[in-house]
Design a protein around this motif. Structure first.
Motif, PDB file in Angstrom:
ATOM      1  N   GLU A 293       0.800  -1.226   0.000  1.00  0.00           N
ATOM      2  CA  GLU A 293       0.000   0.000   0.000  1.00  0.00           C
ATOM      3  C   GLU A 293       0.835   1.279   0.000  1.00  0.00           C
ATOM      4  O   GLU A 293       0.295   2.369  -0.210  1.00  0.00           O
ATOM      5  CB  GLU A 293      -0.915   0.054   1.237  1.00  0.00           C
ATOM      6  CG  GLU A 293      -1.890  -1.088   1.355  1.00  0.00           C
ATOM      7  CD  GLU A 293      -1.393  -2.211   2.233  1.00  0.00           C
ATOM      8  OE1 GLU A 293      -2.212  -2.852   2.895  1.00  0.00           O
ATOM      9  OE2 GLU A 293      -0.159  -2.449   2.271  1.00  0.00           O
ATOM     10  N   PHE A 294       2.119   1.159   0.259  1.00  0.00           N
ATOM     11  CA  PHE A 294       2.974   2.349   0.320  1.00  0.00           C
ATOM     12  C   PHE A 294       3.226   2.892  -1.079  1.00  0.00           C
ATOM     13  O   PHE A 294       3.592   2.144  -1.970  1.00  0.00           O
ATOM     14  CB  PHE A 294       4.319   2.010   0.976  1.00  0.00           C
ATOM     15  CG  PHE A 294       5.287   3.172   0.989  1.00  0.00           C
ATOM     16  CD1 PHE A 294       5.228   4.120   1.992  1.00  0.00           C
ATOM     17  CD2 PHE A 294       6.237   3.320  -0.013  1.00  0.00           C
ATOM     18  CE1 PHE A 294       6.109   5.201   1.994  1.00  0.00           C
ATOM     19  CE2 PHE A 294       7.122   4.403  -0.014  1.00  0.00           C
ATOM     20  CZ  PHE A 294       7.042   5.334   0.996  1.00  0.00           C
ATOM     21  N   PRO A 295       3.098   4.202  -1.323  1.00  0.00           N
ATOM     22  CA  PRO A 295       2.645   5.215  -0.371  1.00  0.00           C
ATOM     23  C   PRO A 295       1.207   5.697  -0.583  1.00  0.00           C
ATOM     24  O   PRO A 295       0.736   6.536   0.161  1.00  0.00           O
ATOM     25  CB  PRO A 295       3.603   6.364  -0.670  1.00  0.00           C
ATOM     26  CG  PRO A 295       3.764   6.296  -2.172  1.00  0.00           C
ATOM     27  CD  PRO A 295       3.734   4.808  -2.514  1.00  0.00           C
ATOM     28  N   PHE A 296       0.517   5.173  -1.614  1.00  0.00           N
ATOM     29  CA  PHE A 296      -0.734   5.808  -2.034  1.00  0.00           C
ATOM     30  C   PHE A 296      -2.016   5.154  -1.520  1.00  0.00           C
ATOM     31  O   PHE A 296      -3.105   5.607  -1.866  1.00  0.00           O
ATOM     32  CB  PHE A 296      -0.796   5.874  -3.559  1.00  0.00           C
ATOM     33  CG  PHE A 296       0.305   6.683  -4.185  1.00  0.00           C
ATOM     34  CD1 PHE A 296       0.562   7.971  -3.758  1.00  0.00           C
ATOM     35  CD2 PHE A 296       1.098   6.150  -5.196  1.00  0.00           C
ATOM     36  CE1 PHE A 296       1.571   8.728  -4.339  1.00  0.00           C
ATOM     37  CE2 PHE A 296       2.106   6.891  -5.788  1.00  0.00           C
ATOM     38  CZ  PHE A 296       2.354   8.194  -5.351  1.00  0.00           C
ATOM     39  N   ALA A 297      -1.921   4.111  -0.702  1.00  0.00           N
ATOM     40  CA  ALA A 297      -3.146   3.449  -0.231  1.00  0.00           C
ATOM     41  C   ALA A 297      -3.044   3.091   1.242  1.00  0.00           C
ATOM     42  O   ALA A 297      -3.575   2.080   1.686  1.00  0.00           O
ATOM     43  CB  ALA A 297      -3.415   2.204  -1.073  1.00  0.00           C
ATOM     44  N   LEU A 298      -2.396   3.958   2.015  1.00  0.00           N
ATOM     45  CA  LEU A 298      -2.183   3.701   3.436  1.00  0.00           C
ATOM     46  C   LEU A 298      -3.331   4.183   4.319  1.00  0.00           C
ATOM     47  O   LEU A 298      -3.367   3.868   5.518  1.00  0.00           O
ATOM     48  CB  LEU A 298      -0.885   4.384   3.896  1.00  0.00           C
ATOM     49  CG  LEU A 298       0.421   3.773   3.376  1.00  0.00           C
ATOM     50  CD1 LEU A 298       1.573   4.754   3.583  1.00  0.00           C
ATOM     51  CD2 LEU A 298       0.720   2.448   4.065  1.00  0.00           C
ATOM     52  N   GLU A 299      -4.263   4.927   3.755  1.00  0.00           N
ATOM     53  CA  GLU A 299      -5.294   5.572   4.571  1.00  0.00           C
ATOM     54  C   GLU A 299      -6.073   4.617   5.479  1.00  0.00           C
ATOM     55  O   GLU A 299      -6.400   4.999   6.610  1.00  0.00           O
ATOM     56  CB  GLU A 299      -6.253   6.364   3.678  1.00  0.00           C
ATOM     57  CG  GLU A 299      -5.693   7.685   3.164  1.00  0.00           C
ATOM     58  CD  GLU A 299      -4.766   7.530   1.969  1.00  0.00           C
ATOM     59  OE1 GLU A 299      -4.225   8.534   1.501  1.00  0.00           O
ATOM     60  OE2 GLU A 299      -4.576   6.379   1.505  1.00  0.00           O
ATOM     61  N   PRO A 300      -6.401   3.384   5.056  1.00  0.00           N
ATOM     62  CA  PRO A 300      -7.132   2.503   5.982  1.00  0.00           C
ATOM     63  C   PRO A 300      -6.371   2.169   7.263  1.00  0.00           C
ATOM     64  O   PRO A 300      -6.964   1.687   8.229  1.00  0.00           O
ATOM     65  CB  PRO A 300      -7.365   1.237   5.141  1.00  0.00           C
ATOM     66  CG  PRO A 300      -7.345   1.711   3.731  1.00  0.00           C
ATOM     67  CD  PRO A 300      -6.298   2.793   3.714  1.00  0.00           C
ATOM     68  N   ARG A 301      -5.075   2.427   7.283  1.00  0.00           N
ATOM     69  CA  ARG A 301      -4.251   2.095   8.438  1.00  0.00           C
ATOM     70  C   ARG A 301      -4.068   3.264   9.413  1.00  0.00           C
ATOM     71  O   ARG A 301      -3.398   3.114  10.438  1.00  0.00           O
ATOM     72  CB  ARG A 301      -2.858   1.652   7.972  1.00  0.00           C
ATOM     73  CG  ARG A 301      -2.841   0.370   7.150  1.00  0.00           C
ATOM     74  CD  ARG A 301      -1.446   0.113   6.581  1.00  0.00           C
ATOM     75  NE  ARG A 301      -1.355  -1.162   5.900  1.00  0.00           N
ATOM     76  CZ  ARG A 301      -0.943  -2.297   6.453  1.00  0.00           C
ATOM     77  NH1 ARG A 301      -0.571  -2.310   7.720  1.00  0.00           N
ATOM     78  NH2 ARG A 301      -0.879  -3.404   5.747  1.00  0.00           N
ATOM     79  N   ILE A 302      -4.625   4.425   9.127  1.00  0.00           N
ATOM     80  CA  ILE A 302      -4.356   5.623   9.927  1.00  0.00           C
ATOM     81  C   ILE A 302      -4.804   5.449  11.383  1.00  0.00           C
ATOM     82  O   ILE A 302      -5.886   4.943  11.663  1.00  0.00           O
ATOM     83  CB  ILE A 302      -5.046   6.857   9.310  1.00  0.00           C
ATOM     84  CG1 ILE A 302      -4.377   7.205   7.972  1.00  0.00           C
ATOM     85  CG2 ILE A 302      -4.989   8.060  10.249  1.00  0.00           C
ATOM     86  CD1 ILE A 302      -5.050   8.339   7.231  1.00  0.00           C
ATOM     87  N   LEU A 303      -3.955   5.894  12.297  1.00  0.00           N
ATOM     88  CA  LEU A 303      -4.294   5.898  13.714  1.00  0.00           C
ATOM     89  C   LEU A 303      -5.425   6.882  13.979  1.00  0.00           C
ATOM     90  O   LEU A 303      -5.462   7.971  13.397  1.00  0.00           O
ATOM     91  CB  LEU A 303      -3.099   6.334  14.565  1.00  0.00           C
ATOM     92  CG  LEU A 303      -1.779   5.566  14.485  1.00  0.00           C
ATOM     93  CD1 LEU A 303      -0.796   6.181  15.464  1.00  0.00           C
ATOM     94  CD2 LEU A 303      -1.963   4.100  14.756  1.00  0.00           C
ATOM     95  N   THR A 304      -6.324   6.526  14.881  1.00  0.00           N
ATOM     96  CA  THR A 304      -7.288   7.510  15.367  1.00  0.00           C
ATOM     97  C   THR A 304      -6.601   8.387  16.417  1.00  0.00           C
ATOM     98  O   THR A 304      -5.526   8.052  16.930  1.00  0.00           O
ATOM     99  CB  THR A 304      -8.503   6.826  16.018  1.00  0.00           C
ATOM    100  OG1 THR A 304      -8.081   6.204  17.240  1.00  0.00           O
ATOM    101  CG2 THR A 304      -9.122   5.792  15.094  1.00  0.00           C
ATOM    102  N   ARG A 305      -7.235   9.484  16.745  1.00  0.00           N
ATOM    103  CA  ARG A 305      -6.678  10.338  17.801  1.00  0.00           C
ATOM    104  C   ARG A 305      -6.625   9.577  19.125  1.00  0.00           C
ATOM    105  O   ARG A 305      -5.748   9.822  19.952  1.00  0.00           O
ATOM    106  CB  ARG A 305      -7.494  11.623  17.930  1.00  0.00           C
ATOM    107  CG  ARG A 305      -8.927  11.436  18.368  1.00  0.00           C
ATOM    108  CD  ARG A 305      -9.766  12.680  18.121  1.00  0.00           C
ATOM    109  NE  ARG A 305      -9.967  12.903  16.690  1.00  0.00           N
ATOM    110  CZ  ARG A 305     -10.426  14.040  16.178  1.00  0.00           C
ATOM    111  NH1 ARG A 305     -10.743  15.053  16.960  1.00  0.00           N
ATOM    112  NH2 ARG A 305     -10.568  14.175  14.872  1.00  0.00           N
TER     113      ARG A 305
END
Length: 408
Positions: free
Chosen positions: A267-279
């Protein structure tokens, strides 16, 4: 100056703050954030935006400052002269490394004056090292950036994003020539650097090279990064050496990463969004880092200002204040009590957000990926760098290798 700002002459230095036990909050990731905003090119990941679009760099610095950062790193990641001319990059010829580094320093210093923030001049790993250049040649590259940092009188220096402890130690030794405090972070996990040097030994070598602050940044998520820092801490204790600890991990979940970290993920670098940490993930990270004894806590790629605000809010009891960015953010969702819908108002509590398991909304996607794991590092012919743009023939060979490596 903004509310609560100090005169530059009264700001406490980085070691003065850390020696006093204060929590120092770093900033977040610039290249990923500015790539998404249209100011950085994915691939070279170089910081010419400091010259071409200074307003974008100013704005991101200001957002991190408002969110709680009290260190602003100059936007000089990958700003060494050899990187700015690598594989067809136009930046060295059009602007020069000196101009990019100077512009980045000027921006960070101006924004830092708006609050109680320090400015850190940063260097990172070089194409020259990966291509097998000598210690003297690599150190000369670091010294070119250091000349600018000394001229601009930054508060301290950071050597960040190093896969090999040998190069990281060279960077520390070069930066120490300035007489300013030096921090160093490696982009490694618990397995150690790309040549197999374990985290504890890496930390020992870096402190012996002259670093006052050691830790990790990038490549791995907070959980993995804290495991690595714990190993560094144990290595330093065994060697009876002292240093402050620092973490600036990814804002992406990476439990499936191999030794090379997230750059091996498909997914690097253009499809990483599903892995984003929540606050709320970041609240947990900040508390665990603090409990480990880390006092310099920030973020790297994927960390946006709201992530940095989460660090500042979690550690507000220890620091004694909240950042300006919390003015519009109710603690643990308390602002939702003002929502028009009753089921949303029911979420205005810590228990709800702390225990939530977020869904991805992607029913056909796997939870884990299979990293590429080519195992290429310094000393391999494929990692030799060049000034010329990557040719079509070179790309065809890489495409061929990729297809063969992904066959079942």
């Amino acid at each position: 100056m903004g509310p609560g700002a100090r005169s530059p002459t009264t700001k406490k230095g980085i070691l003065e703050r850390l020696d006093a036990g204060e929590v120092v909050i770093g900033d977040g990731g610039f290249v990923i954030a500015l790539e998404k905003r249209g100011y950085v090119k994915a691939g070279p990941w170089t910081p010419e935006a400091a010259v071409e679009h200074p307003e974008a760099v100013y704005q991101l610095h200001r957002e991190f400052l408002r969110a709680g950062s009290n260190v602003l790193q100059t936007f000089t990641f990958y700003a060494s002269e050899d990187k700015l001319e690598n594989r067809g990059n136009y930046v060295a010829a059009k602007f020069s490394g000196q101009k990019v580094n100077e512009a980045a320093c000027d921006i960070a210093k101006e924004v830092a004056e708006e609050g109680d923030a320090l400015v850190a001049g940063g260097v990172s790993q070089t194409p020259s090292y990966l291509s097998g250049r000598s210690e003297a040649e690599v150190k000369m590259i670091f010294r070119k950036q250091l000349e600018v940092f000394k001229k601009k009188n930054v508060d301290f220096l950071i050597a960040e994003y190093f896969e090999h402890v040998e190069e990281a130690a060279w960077a520390v030794e070069a930066l120490k020539e300035s007489g300013k405090p030096v921090a160093v972070t490696m982009c490694i996990g618990p397995e150690g650097d790309m040549h197999g040097v374990l985290p504890g030994e890496c930390a020992v070598r870096l402190v012996k090279a002259g670093a006052s602050i050691v830790g990790v940044n990038c490549h791995f998520d907070p959980e993995t990064s804290l495991k690595t820092v714990k190993l560094m801490k144990e290595g330093l204790q065994a060697a009876k050496l002292k240093a402050h600890l620092m973490t600036q991990p990814l804002a992406f979940h990476t439990p499936d990463c191999g030794k090379q970290g997230f750059i091996d993920l498909p997914e690097f670098p253009f499809a990483l969004e599903p892995r984003i940490l929540t606050r709320w993930d970041v609240h947990k990270y900040a508390r665990e880092a603090y409990n480990l004894g880390v006092r310099y806590i920030g973020g790297c790629c994927g960390f946006e200002p709201y992530h940095i605000r989460a660090i500042a809010e979690e550690l507000a009891p220890e620091r004694g204040f909240l950042p300006q960015g919390s003015e519009k953010h109710g603690s643990w969702g308390s602002g939702l009590s003002m929502h028009t819908k009753p089921w949303i108002r029911a979420r205005a509590r810590k228990e709800y957000w702390e225990n939530l398991l977020p869904a991805s909304g992607r029913p056909y996607c796997p939870a884990f990926s299979k990293p590429d794991a080519w195992g290429v590092t310094k000393g391999d012919a494929e990692l030799l760098q060049q000034k010329e743009a990557t040719s079509e023939d070179q790309l065809k060979e890489l495409f061929k290798k990729q297809k063969s490596s992904t066959k079942p």
